[in-house]
Enzyme design. Structure first.
Site, PDB file in Angstrom:
ATOM      1  N   ASP A  27       0.820  -1.219   0.000  1.00  0.00           N
ATOM      2  CA  ASP A  27       0.000   0.000   0.000  1.00  0.00           C
ATOM      3  C   ASP A  27       0.855   1.270   0.000  1.00  0.00           C
ATOM      4  O   ASP A  27       1.969   1.272   0.516  1.00  0.00           O
ATOM      5  CB  ASP A  27      -0.904  -0.039   1.251  1.00  0.00           C
ATOM      6  N   ASN A  75     -10.980  -2.601  -5.232  1.00  0.00           N
ATOM      7  CA  ASN A  75     -10.200  -1.625  -6.004  1.00  0.00           C
ATOM      8  C   ASN A  75     -10.827  -1.284  -7.368  1.00  0.00           C
ATOM      9  O   ASN A  75     -10.456  -0.287  -7.986  1.00  0.00           O
ATOM     10  CB  ASN A  75      -8.752  -2.086  -6.188  1.00  0.00           C
TER      11      ASN A  75
HETATM   12  C1  IPE Z   1      -5.424  -2.624   0.121  1.00  0.00           C
HETATM   13  O1  IPE Z   1      -5.126  -1.287  -0.080  1.00  0.00           O
HETATM   14  C2  IPE Z   1      -5.381  -3.358  -1.180  1.00  0.00           C
HETATM   15  C3  IPE Z   1      -4.066  -3.472  -1.814  1.00  0.00           C
HETATM   16  C4  IPE Z   1      -2.944  -3.019  -1.347  1.00  0.00           C
HETATM   17  C5  IPE Z   1      -4.065  -4.163  -3.065  1.00  0.00           C
HETATM   18  P1  IPE Z   1      -6.257  -0.187  -0.279  1.00  0.00           P
HETATM   19  O2  IPE Z   1      -5.549   1.099  -0.478  1.00  0.00           O
HETATM   20  O3  IPE Z   1      -7.202  -0.610  -1.326  1.00  0.00           O
HETATM   21  O4  IPE Z   1      -7.011  -0.226   1.114  1.00  0.00           O
HETATM   22  P2  IPE Z   1      -7.773   0.920   1.909  1.00  0.00           P
HETATM   23  O5  IPE Z   1      -8.774   1.520   0.967  1.00  0.00           O
HETATM   24  O6  IPE Z   1      -6.746   1.891   2.350  1.00  0.00           O
HETATM   25  O7  IPE Z   1      -8.395   0.206   3.074  1.00  0.00           O
HETATM   26  C1  IPE Z   2      -1.726   0.202  -3.305  1.00  0.00           C
HETATM   27  O1  IPE Z   2      -1.477   1.559  -3.315  1.00  0.00           O
HETATM   28  C2  IPE Z   2      -1.971  -0.361  -4.679  1.00  0.00           C
HETATM   29  C3  IPE Z   2      -3.362  -0.784  -4.932  1.00  0.00           C
HETATM   30  C4  IPE Z   2      -4.326  -0.783  -4.049  1.00  0.00           C
HETATM   31  C5  IPE Z   2      -3.661  -1.268  -6.263  1.00  0.00           C
HETATM   32  P1  IPE Z   2      -2.647   2.618  -3.296  1.00  0.00           P
HETATM   33  O2  IPE Z   2      -3.035   2.921  -4.703  1.00  0.00           O
HETATM   34  O3  IPE Z   2      -3.752   2.188  -2.428  1.00  0.00           O
HETATM   35  O4  IPE Z   2      -1.925   3.885  -2.684  1.00  0.00           O
HETATM   36  P2  IPE Z   2      -2.510   4.904  -1.617  1.00  0.00           P
HETATM   37  O5  IPE Z   2      -2.965   4.097  -0.446  1.00  0.00           O
HETATM   38  O6  IPE Z   2      -3.654   5.612  -2.283  1.00  0.00           O
HETATM   39  O7  IPE Z   2      -1.383   5.799  -1.302  1.00  0.00           O
HETATM   40 MG    MG Z   3      -4.113   2.428  -0.439  1.00  0.00          MG
END
Ligand code: IPE
Ligand code: IPE
Ligand code: MG
Length: 247
Positions: A27, A75
């Protein structure tokens, strides 16, 4: 070479306990890009690079199972252009990975519902699984369109239909049997889950499997995550006292 942990061919220092199964919630890609005034997809590109580096490192030091959370069932609700960029990235990763991991002994598996991806992506996932299945190294589970609630619902449905068709009896339903109906069937539960980016939540990752998992939250954003951060998480894990409800 490992900065802190030995390579898997050498014994690890006796005082250190290496987890068998590590999960990583990759993340912080979006925030990494935002900090640099870049589009979010630039963060995903960099995150994919980090993934390759850390996966190889885990294999080198002797982790037996690594599960990385790459794309959740939730996502899809992101803006269309971000989802599109992620699909493009998966496509190029999956094409490269076939040759990239060719000389490694890593077994690649995808956990999650493949059916929502394009036929091309599904075929690439299957090809990656097929060409690595006879290797004897670390099992790398890549969680794509993975949601643990979805995984549990599927397991419940499959158990019900197997009871109905006489394959199993209701009396046979046990904790072990439920585990055997999950995507991670046959694998040990994760000992350690690492979440970079400083968020204190599980976000639908391995809910059943993480009943007694140790969590390490790190403040680094995933694209900034280094082998030394992995070392640090493993060192923290090594100092934990796991009691499983005992004393
Ligand atoms: C969790 O991260 C999913 C992945 C890293 C693939 P998210 O960014 O989707 O989770 P939330 O929305 O912060 O809970
Ligand atoms: C994790 O990084 C990747 C996916 C969930 C696909 P994020 O895209 O959630 O990055 P932040 O949390 O918005 O910084
Ligand atoms: Mg995230």
């Amino acid at each position: 070479m490992a900065a802190f942990w030995k390579s898997k061919s050498e014994p690890q220092p006796e005082s250190l306990i290496l987890p068998q199964h590590v999960g990583i919630i990759m993340d912080g890609n979006g925030r990494w890009a935002k900090k640099r005034g870049l589009p979010r997809k630039a963060g995903h590109t960099e995150g994919a690079r980090t993934f390759r580096k850390i996966a190889r490192y885990c294999s080198e030091i002797g982790i037996k199972y690594l599960t990385v959370y790459a794309f959740s069932t939730e996502n899809w609700k992101r803006p269309e252009d971000e989802v599109g960029a992620l699909m493009k990235l998966f496509d190029s990763y999956l094409k490269e990975a076939i040759s990239d991991f060719k000389d490694d002994d890593i077994v690649v598996r995808f956990i999650g519902d493949k059916s929502s991806f394009s036929p091309e992506l599904q075929a690439l996932m299957i090809e990656n699984e097929e060409c690595s299945k006879d290797r004897d190294g670390m099992v790398l589970n890549i969680a794509m369109n993975y949601g643990s609630r979805d995984e549990i619902v599927r397991a419940v449905k499959n158990i019900c239909s197997d009871v109905q068709n006489g394959k199993i009896t209701e009396e046979q339903i046990s904790e072990q049997l439920v585990s055997d109906y999950l995507y991670t069937a046959g694998q040990p539960d994760p000992d350690l889950i690492i979440r970079p980016s400083g968020e204190y939540r599980i976000s639908n990752f391995m809910l059943w499997q993480s009943a007694y998992t140790e969590f390490v939250i790190m403040n680094k954003l995933w694209p900034d995550f280094q082998k030394s951060d992995m070392d640090e998480a493993l060192r923290i894990y090594s100092q934990r006292n796991r009691r499983y409800g005992g004393v």
